[in-house]
Design a protein around this motif. Structure first.
Motif, PDB file in Angstrom:
ATOM      1  N   THR A  16      13.173 -22.170  -3.490  1.00  0.00           N
ATOM      2  CA  THR A  16      12.330 -23.031  -2.674  1.00  0.00           C
ATOM      3  C   THR A  16      10.959 -22.392  -2.512  1.00  0.00           C
ATOM      4  O   THR A  16      10.846 -21.364  -1.842  1.00  0.00           O
ATOM      5  CB  THR A  16      12.941 -23.202  -1.266  1.00  0.00           C
ATOM      6  OG1 THR A  16      14.322 -23.527  -1.379  1.00  0.00           O
ATOM      7  CG2 THR A  16      12.220 -24.285  -0.491  1.00  0.00           C
ATOM      8  N   PRO A  17       9.917 -22.984  -3.103  1.00  0.00           N
ATOM      9  CA  PRO A  17       8.576 -22.434  -2.896  1.00  0.00           C
ATOM     10  C   PRO A  17       8.253 -22.360  -1.395  1.00  0.00           C
ATOM     11  O   PRO A  17       8.546 -23.289  -0.645  1.00  0.00           O
ATOM     12  CB  PRO A  17       7.658 -23.439  -3.608  1.00  0.00           C
ATOM     13  CG  PRO A  17       8.532 -24.021  -4.689  1.00  0.00           C
ATOM     14  CD  PRO A  17       9.905 -24.114  -4.061  1.00  0.00           C
ATOM     15  N   GLY A  18       7.682 -21.243  -0.979  1.00  0.00           N
ATOM     16  CA  GLY A  18       7.375 -21.035   0.439  1.00  0.00           C
ATOM     17  C   GLY A  18       8.463 -20.265   1.168  1.00  0.00           C
ATOM     18  O   GLY A  18       8.220 -19.711   2.236  1.00  0.00           O
ATOM     19  N   VAL A  19       9.658 -20.247   0.606  1.00  0.00           N
ATOM     20  CA  VAL A  19      10.764 -19.530   1.248  1.00  0.00           C
ATOM     21  C   VAL A  19      11.254 -18.379   0.350  1.00  0.00           C
ATOM     22  O   VAL A  19      11.348 -17.234   0.779  1.00  0.00           O
ATOM     23  CB  VAL A  19      11.947 -20.480   1.563  1.00  0.00           C
ATOM     24  CG1 VAL A  19      13.133 -19.708   2.146  1.00  0.00           C
ATOM     25  CG2 VAL A  19      11.509 -21.580   2.523  1.00  0.00           C
ATOM     26  N   LEU A  61      14.989 -26.069 -10.619  1.00  0.00           N
ATOM     27  CA  LEU A  61      14.399 -25.371 -11.772  1.00  0.00           C
ATOM     28  C   LEU A  61      13.558 -26.307 -12.624  1.00  0.00           C
ATOM     29  O   LEU A  61      12.883 -25.868 -13.556  1.00  0.00           O
ATOM     30  CB  LEU A  61      15.492 -24.741 -12.644  1.00  0.00           C
ATOM     31  CG  LEU A  61      16.325 -23.634 -11.994  1.00  0.00           C
ATOM     32  CD1 LEU A  61      17.279 -23.036 -13.017  1.00  0.00           C
ATOM     33  CD2 LEU A  61      15.442 -22.541 -11.397  1.00  0.00           C
ATOM     34  N   GLU A  62      13.628 -27.599 -12.320  1.00  0.00           N
ATOM     35  CA  GLU A  62      12.819 -28.546 -13.088  1.00  0.00           C
ATOM     36  C   GLU A  62      11.349 -28.497 -12.672  1.00  0.00           C
ATOM     37  O   GLU A  62      10.493 -28.956 -13.405  1.00  0.00           O
ATOM     38  CB  GLU A  62      13.364 -29.959 -12.920  1.00  0.00           C
ATOM     39  CG  GLU A  62      14.681 -30.141 -13.658  1.00  0.00           C
ATOM     40  CD  GLU A  62      15.099 -31.586 -13.715  1.00  0.00           C
ATOM     41  OE1 GLU A  62      15.432 -32.065 -14.805  1.00  0.00           O
ATOM     42  OE2 GLU A  62      15.092 -32.250 -12.658  1.00  0.00           O
ATOM     43  N   SER A  63      11.063 -27.968 -11.491  1.00  0.00           N
ATOM     44  CA  SER A  63       9.659 -27.867 -11.078  1.00  0.00           C
ATOM     45  C   SER A  63       9.113 -26.500 -11.482  1.00  0.00           C
ATOM     46  O   SER A  63       9.837 -25.500 -11.440  1.00  0.00           O
ATOM     47  CB  SER A  63       9.537 -28.059  -9.567  1.00  0.00           C
ATOM     48  OG  SER A  63       9.929 -26.862  -8.909  1.00  0.00           O
ATOM     49  N   PRO A  64       7.834 -26.459 -11.878  1.00  0.00           N
ATOM     50  CA  PRO A  64       7.254 -25.176 -12.304  1.00  0.00           C
ATOM     51  C   PRO A  64       7.340 -24.114 -11.209  1.00  0.00           C
ATOM     52  O   PRO A  64       7.595 -22.945 -11.502  1.00  0.00           O
ATOM     53  CB  PRO A  64       5.790 -25.531 -12.591  1.00  0.00           C
ATOM     54  CG  PRO A  64       5.760 -27.013 -12.775  1.00  0.00           C
ATOM     55  CD  PRO A  64       6.901 -27.576 -11.975  1.00  0.00           C
ATOM     56  N   GLY A  65       7.170 -24.524  -9.946  1.00  0.00           N
ATOM     57  CA  GLY A  65       7.228 -23.560  -8.844  1.00  0.00           C
ATOM     58  C   GLY A  65       8.606 -22.929  -8.704  1.00  0.00           C
ATOM     59  O   GLY A  65       8.747 -21.717  -8.516  1.00  0.00           O
ATOM     60  N   GLY A  66       9.638 -23.768  -8.814  1.00  0.00           N
ATOM     61  CA  GLY A  66      11.010 -23.268  -8.698  1.00  0.00           C
ATOM     62  C   GLY A  66      11.361 -22.365  -9.860  1.00  0.00           C
ATOM     63  O   GLY A  66      11.976 -21.307  -9.706  1.00  0.00           O
ATOM     64  N   ILE A  87      18.864 -22.607 -16.571  1.00  0.00           N
ATOM     65  CA  ILE A  87      18.835 -21.169 -16.258  1.00  0.00           C
ATOM     66  C   ILE A  87      18.556 -20.378 -17.536  1.00  0.00           C
ATOM     67  O   ILE A  87      17.773 -19.422 -17.527  1.00  0.00           O
ATOM     68  CB  ILE A  87      20.159 -20.720 -15.596  1.00  0.00           C
ATOM     69  CG1 ILE A  87      20.303 -21.347 -14.212  1.00  0.00           C
ATOM     70  CG2 ILE A  87      20.219 -19.191 -15.488  1.00  0.00           C
ATOM     71  CD1 ILE A  87      21.677 -21.124 -13.572  1.00  0.00           C
ATOM     72  N   GLY A  88      19.168 -20.833 -18.619  1.00  0.00           N
ATOM     73  CA  GLY A  88      18.865 -20.272 -19.939  1.00  0.00           C
ATOM     74  C   GLY A  88      18.932 -18.755 -19.973  1.00  0.00           C
ATOM     75  O   GLY A  88      19.927 -18.148 -19.582  1.00  0.00           O
TER      76      GLY A  88
END
Ligand SMILES: [Zn+2]
Length: 217
Positions: free
Chosen positions: A16-19, A43-48, A93-94
């Motif tokens: 979680t971005p920010g956490v 994981l689909e978002s660049p930040g995650g 996750i790869g």
């Protein structure tokens, strides 16, 4: 002298971005390595994705905790649902995965029962060589932001080796994580990154738990 209590820390439902970055900073200040049981959808978002890569580069293990975290696998018998939740996440996750692929089922607020896995999901975990990891302490950080520390400390004190489930999501463990780690330090616990046999359902695809009959009818 009594042997030290062992503790394995795990963080579910992120990144979680920010956490998650703050959790990572706190863990690295304490020189603690843990496992992050991540959600495929995050994981689909660049930040995650970036946070999972950062956790991995700091020596944490990245593990699979379903794709959508919506309906528990045991409540949906179809094989296609299990495949999407488990395999699609593992594909995301790869290369961040361990050679031993870890999966933790979701649902039930920490209760162990038939909601955790369908027969199809178990078959997939066996065929895919997964190690299925449960827990021994779910102190409820997401529903009791103040009380969870006391519960988790009591759980650690009561067992030789405790696998604690916390959550790197908003309004969960983060505000009191430093206090929890201070409490564990005063108990002189030994941190472990691996998992004791008593929280495993499968190890590398082999069923190892006598509790399997509580999960798969
Ligand atoms: Zn979860």
């Amino acid at each position: 002298m009594k042997p030290a209590k062992r503790v394995t820390l795990t963080f579910d439902n992120g990144p979680t971005p920010g956490v998650t970055e703050r959790v990572l900073d706190i863990l690295s200040a304490g020189k603690i390595h843990s496992t992050f049981f991540v959600l495929g959808k995050n994981l689909e978002s660049p930040g995650g994705r970036k946070l999972a890569a950062r956790a991995h580069s700091q020596g944490h293990w990245i593990a699979n905790h379903s794709f959508t975290h919506s309906e528990p696998l045991g409540d949906r018998p179809d094989a296609e649902y299990a495949r999407r939740e488990i395999e699609d996440t593992q594909n995301l996750i790869g290369a961040l995965a361990r050679p031993e692929k870890f999966f933790r089922p979701m649902g039930g607020g920490g209760l162990i029962g038939p909601h955790l896995l369908s027969r199809a999901a178990l078959q997939l975990l066996q065929a895919g060589g997964y190690t299925c990891v449960l827990w021994s302490s779910v102190p409820g950080d997401w529903k009791d932001q103040d009380g969870w520390v006391e519960k988790a400390v009591a759980d650690v004190a009561a067992r030789d080796w405790t696998v604690v489930v916390l959550h790197d999501v908003p309004n969960a463990c983060l505000p009191r994580l430093p206090e929890f780690l201070d409490r564990l330090e005063s108990l002189q616990v030994e941190y472990r990154q691996d998992f004791p046999e008593d929280v495993l359902i499968t190890r590398r695809g082999e069923v190892v738990s006598p509790r399997i009959s509580q999960i798969i009818a």
